[in-house]
Motif scaffolding. Structure first.
Motif, mmCIF file in Angstrom:
data_model
loop_
_atom_site.group_PDB
_atom_site.id
_atom_site.type_symbol
_atom_site.label_atom_id
_atom_site.label_comp_id
_atom_site.label_asym_id
_atom_site.label_seq_id
_atom_site.Cartn_x
_atom_site.Cartn_y
_atom_site.Cartn_z
ATOM 1 N N GLU A 133 2.520 3.219 34.227
ATOM 2 C CA GLU A 133 2.327 2.934 32.799
ATOM 3 C C GLU A 133 1.037 3.556 32.290
ATOM 4 N N LYS A 134 -0.039 3.457 33.086
ATOM 5 C CA LYS A 134 -1.322 4.018 32.670
ATOM 6 C C LYS A 134 -1.311 5.543 32.731
ATOM 7 N N ALA A 135 -0.582 6.112 33.712
ATOM 8 C CA ALA A 135 -0.478 7.569 33.775
ATOM 9 C C ALA A 135 0.238 8.106 32.535
ATOM 10 N N GLY A 136 1.315 7.438 32.138
ATOM 11 C CA GLY A 136 2.015 7.820 30.917
ATOM 12 C C GLY A 136 1.165 7.574 29.685
ATOM 13 N N GLY A 137 0.358 6.514 29.733
ATOM 14 C CA GLY A 137 -0.509 6.193 28.603
ATOM 15 C C GLY A 137 -1.580 7.241 28.371
ATOM 16 N N TYR A 138 -2.095 7.839 29.455
ATOM 17 C CA TYR A 138 -3.109 8.897 29.315
ATOM 18 C C TYR A 138 -2.526 10.088 28.569
ATOM 19 N N PHE A 139 -1.325 10.497 28.976
ATOM 20 C CA PHE A 139 -0.686 11.631 28.307
ATOM 21 C C PHE A 139 -0.393 11.306 26.850
ATOM 22 N N ALA A 140 0.107 10.092 26.595
ATOM 23 C CA ALA A 140 0.425 9.691 25.224
ATOM 24 C C ALA A 140 -0.827 9.685 24.355
ATOM 25 N N ALA A 141 -1.942 9.201 24.905
ATOM 26 C CA ALA A 141 -3.190 9.158 24.141
ATOM 27 C C ALA A 141 -3.674 10.569 23.807
ATOM 28 N N MET A 142 -3.480 11.498 24.735
ATOM 29 C CA MET A 142 -3.907 12.883 24.502
ATOM 30 C C MET A 142 -3.099 13.520 23.373
ATOM 31 N N VAL A 143 -1.779 13.421 23.444
ATOM 32 C CA VAL A 143 -0.960 14.102 22.438
ATOM 33 C C VAL A 143 -0.986 13.375 21.095
ATOM 34 N N ASP A 144 -1.350 12.106 21.086
ATOM 35 C CA ASP A 144 -1.452 11.365 19.821
ATOM 36 C C ASP A 144 -2.709 11.711 19.047
ATOM 37 N N ASP A 145 -3.672 12.369 19.685
ATOM 38 C CA ASP A 145 -4.960 12.695 19.055
ATOM 39 C C ASP A 145 -4.968 14.170 18.642
ATOM 40 N N PRO A 146 -4.745 14.474 17.366
ATOM 41 C CA PRO A 146 -4.662 15.886 16.951
ATOM 42 C C PRO A 146 -5.953 16.659 17.180
ATOM 43 N N TRP A 147 -7.120 16.017 16.978
ATOM 44 C CA TRP A 147 -8.381 16.728 17.148
ATOM 45 C C TRP A 147 -8.628 17.103 18.606
ATOM 46 N N ARG A 148 -8.253 16.218 19.495
ATOM 47 C CA ARG A 148 -8.375 16.510 20.929
ATOM 48 C C ARG A 148 -7.455 17.673 21.319
ATOM 49 N N MET A 149 -6.252 17.655 20.771
ATOM 50 C CA MET A 149 -5.297 18.738 21.045
ATOM 51 C C MET A 149 -5.794 20.067 20.473
ATOM 52 N N ILE A 150 -6.342 20.035 19.265
ATOM 53 C CA ILE A 150 -6.841 21.252 18.625
ATOM 54 C C ILE A 150 -7.997 21.841 19.421
ATOM 55 N N LEU A 151 -8.871 20.982 19.936
ATOM 56 C CA LEU A 151 -10.013 21.451 20.729
ATOM 57 C C LEU A 151 -9.547 22.269 21.935
ATOM 58 N N TRP A 152 -8.609 21.717 22.700
ATOM 59 C CA TRP A 152 -8.163 22.407 23.911
ATOM 60 C C TRP A 152 -7.266 23.600 23.585
ATOM 61 N N HIS A 153 -6.481 23.499 22.541
ATOM 62 C CA HIS A 153 -5.682 24.629 22.062
ATOM 63 C C HIS A 153 -6.600 25.786 21.682
ATOM 64 N N SER A 154 -7.687 25.490 20.994
ATOM 65 C CA SER A 154 -8.641 26.531 20.570
ATOM 66 C C SER A 154 -9.320 27.162 21.780
ATOM 67 N N ALA A 155 -9.721 26.329 22.733
ATOM 68 C CA ALA A 155 -10.406 26.840 23.932
ATOM 69 C C ALA A 155 -9.491 27.781 24.710
ATOM 70 N N PHE A 156 -8.236 27.395 24.869
ATOM 71 C CA PHE A 156 -7.306 28.221 25.629
ATOM 72 C C PHE A 156 -7.032 29.537 24.913
ATOM 73 N N MET A 157 -6.882 29.501 23.591
ATOM 74 C CA MET A 157 -6.626 30.727 22.838
ATOM 75 C C MET A 157 -7.817 31.673 22.902
ATOM 76 N N LEU A 158 -9.020 31.136 22.857
ATOM 77 C CA LEU A 158 -10.221 31.977 22.963
ATOM 78 C C LEU A 158 -10.307 32.644 24.334
ATOM 79 N N LEU A 159 -9.956 31.924 25.385
ATOM 80 C CA LEU A 159 -9.950 32.502 26.721
ATOM 81 C C LEU A 159 -8.980 33.681 26.804
ATOM 82 N N SER A 160 -7.809 33.512 26.219
ATOM 83 C CA SER A 160 -6.787 34.556 26.263
ATOM 84 C C SER A 160 -7.195 35.767 25.437
ATOM 85 N N ALA A 161 -7.665 35.531 24.226
ATOM 86 C CA ALA A 161 -8.059 36.629 23.341
ATOM 87 C C ALA A 161 -9.252 37.394 23.906
#
Length: 467
Positions: free
Chosen positions: A137-165
Motif C-alpha cells: 500500500e505504501k509503495a503504491g502510495g509513493y508512486f501516487a503521491a509523485m504523479v499527483d504533484d504536477p510541480w514535482r513531475m515538471i521538475l524531473w521532466h525538465s531535468a531529463f529533457m535538459l540531459l537529453s538536449a
C-alpha cells in the motif's frame, strides 16, 4: 546513387560506435521495464521464444532497411527518402512519410521524458530509504503521491529533457559519440551488478525457470504481444536508426552490425529479466504484476531484501541511463533535418525542439493530476463522444498520444522504410549497399525485407489498432 563517405553532420569513428549508438537507441524502458513485465504476464518461456523468433523475422529486416537507406543517402530521414526516390525516378513525396516518423519521435520523446523523470525521482527516493520495510500500500502510495504533484513531475521532466538536449546540442562526435562511449558501458556494468546480486538471493534458479520453462500451451497467449514488442524493441520506424546509419563508415558491414545490435538488445532484455525476477521472488511477490512492476513491485521488493536500498539505487540509475540513451535518439532525426534545411546552428535547433517536446510533455504531466478527468474517445452507453470530462472510460491525453504513436505511426513508419528499401530502391541498390558475398544469405535477407516483414508489420498494425 551512393552517398558521400561521410555525412555532413559527421561520422562514427568505427563500427562499434554505431553498435553502441543503435543499441543505446534500442535499449530503453522497453528492455529494462516492458520486456520483464510482459514475460511475467504472457507465460515466461513461451513469450521469450516467440519474442526471439519475431526479432529475427521482423525487427532485423526493418533495421537493415533503415540503416542501408541512411548510409546510402547520408542525410536525415526525410531528405534521404526524397533524394533516393528522385534518383530512382519516383516522386519526392516519400519524404512526407519519413517526416511524419520524425514528428512521431518528438511526440514519443514528450512523454518518454516524463517517464524518464520518474526514474530520477526514484533514485533519490530509494536512496533516501523511503521504501525500507514498507508494504504494498505504501509503495503504491509513493508512486501516487509523485504523479499527483504536477510541480514535482515538471521538475524531473525538465531535468531529463535538459540531459537529453545537452548531448544532442554538442554534435555527433563531441555529443553523441562521447556520451554513448560512457553511457552504454555503464549500463552493462550496472546490469551485471544487479545480476550478481540476484545470484545471492537464493532465488536465481526460480528466475531462470520462470523465464525459460516452455509451456507449449501458452505459446499463443503471447503471440501478438511478442510480435509487437519484438518490432518496437529495436527502435525502428521513426528514423532514429536511419540517421545513425547515415553516420556509419562506408566499409562497415550493415547486416553483421545490425545482427550485433539485435543480439545485444535481446541480451540486455534477457539479463534484465534474470536480474529482476529473483529479487521479486526473494521478496515473496508476484512476477506477473504488469506495468506496475518497475515503479511499485520492484521498489517494494528492494525495501524488503538485504542490501535492497543500494541495489534499488543501482537499478534506477540503470533505468535512467537506458531511458537517456533512447531519448537522444528520438531527438536526433529532426535536429539533423532542420540543420540541413535551415541556417540555424545545431544548438539553436536542439534548444527549440527540446522546448517544444518539453511543452507538449506537460500534457502528459497533467494527465496524471489536474487534467486526469479529461477523457477522449469515450463510449458512453453506446454513444461515441470525442471528449468528455469525468467519463468512466476513454483515454487521457497521455493515452491518446501513446495510442497514436505506438499503435499507428510506428508500424506505418517501419512499413514505409522496409517497403522503400526493398521495392523503391530495388534489389540492385540493396545488394550494392549491403555488399553481401553470400548470394543465398542476400536472397534470404531481401525476401524477409520485401515480403515477410511488411506482412508482419501489417498484422502488428491491425492487432495494435483493434485490440
Amino acid at each position: 546513387m551512393a552517398g558521400d563517405d561521410v555525412s555532413i553532420h559527421g561520422s562514427w569513428a568505427s563500427r562499434w560506435v554505431f553498435i553502441l549508438a543503435a543499441t543505446g537507441s534500442a535499449v530503453g524502458l522497453g528492455s529494462i521495464w516492458k520486456f520483464p513485465y510482459m514475460t511475467g504476464v504472457y507465460g515466461g518461456g513461451a513469450f521469450v521464444v516467440m519474442f526471439l523468433l519475431f526479432i529475427a523475422l521482423l525487427g532485423v529486416p526493418v533495421m537493415v532497411a533503415e540503416t542501408l537507406i541512411g548510409r546510402r543517402a547520408r542525410l536525415s530521414p526525410a531528405n534521404a527518402l526524397k533524394a533516393l526516390a528522385v534518383h530512382t525516378g519516383h516522386g519526392g513525396k516519400w519524404s512526407w512519410a519519413a517526416f511524419a516518423g520524425m514528428v512521431t519521435a518528438l511526440l514519443i520523446l514528450s512523454f518518454y521524458s516524463v517517464v524518464g523523470g520518474w526514474s530520477l525521482d526514484y533514485i533519490l527516493g530509494v536512496g533516501a530509504g523511503n521504501f525500507q520495510g514498507i508494504d504494498g500500500e505504501k509503495a503504491g502510495g509513493y508512486f501516487a503521491a509523485m504523479v499527483d504533484d504536477p510541480w514535482r513531475m515538471i521538475l524531473w521532466h525538465s531535468a531529463f529533457m535538459l540531459l537529453s538536449a545537452g548531448v544532442i546540442a554538442r554534435g555527433v562526435v563531441a555529443g553523441l559519440e562521447r556520451s554513448l562511449r560512457i553511457m552504454m558501458p555503464l549500463l552493462f556494468v550496472l546490469l551485471l551488478i544487479l545480476l550478481g546480486y540476484s545470484l545471492t538471493t537464493g532465488h536465481f534458479m526460480d528466475g531462470v525457470r520462470f523465464m525459460f520453462h516452455l509451456d507449449p500451451s501458452r505459446l499463443m497467449d503471447g503471440l501478438l504481444p511478442a510480435m509487437g514488442h519484438a518490432f518496437f524493441s529495436l527502435s525502428v520506424g521513426i528514423g532514429s536508426i536511419l540517421i545513425y546509419g547515415a553516420y556509419m563508415p562506408k566499409q562497415t558491414s550493415i547486416t553483421g552490425t545490425v545482427m550485433a545490435v539485435a543480439l545485444l538488445d535481446t541480451f540486455v532484455s534477457l539479463l534484465a529479466g534474470l536480474a529482476l525476477f529473483p529479487i521479486v521472488f526473494a521478496a515473496g511477490l508476484n512476477a506477473g504484476e504488469g506495468p506496475g512492476l518497475m515503479f511499485v513491485t520492484l521498489p517494494l521488493a528492494f525495501g524488503n531484501v538485504a542490501f535492497g536500498q543500494l541495489i534499488g539505487v543501482v537499478f534506477f540509475v540503470l533505468v535512467a541511463v537506458a531511458a537517456w540513451s533512447s531519448a537522444i535518439s528520438l531527438l536526433e532525426p529532426m535536429v539533423a533535418y532542420l540543420v540541413e534545411r535551415t541556417r540555424f546552428s545545431r544548438l539553436w535547433v536542439t534548444s527549440a525542439l527540446a522546448f517544444g517536446c518539453w511543452f507538449v510533455g506537460l500534457g502528459t504531466v497533467f494527465s496524471f493530476n489536474i487534467w486526469k478527468e479529461a477523457k477522449f474517445f469515450v463510449t458512453d452507453g453506446g454513444a461515441f463522444q470525442l471528449y468528455q470530462w469525468g467519463a468512466a472510460g476513454g483515454l487521457d491525453l497521455f493515452g491518446v498520444i501513446d495510442f497514436f504513436t505506438s499503435r499507428i505511426m510506428l508500424p506505418l513508419g517501419a512499413l514505409t522504410f522496409v517497403v522503400f528499401a526493398s521495392w523503391v530502391m530495388g534489389r540492385d541498390a540493396v545488394r550494392d549497399e549491403l555488399a553481401m558475398r553470400n548470394a543465398t544469405l542476400f536472397a534470404v535477407t531481401f525476401f524477409l525485407m520485401r515480403y515477410v516483414a511488411p506482412l508482419g508489420i501489417l498484422i502488428v498494425f491491425a492487432a495494435q489498432l483493434f485490440k
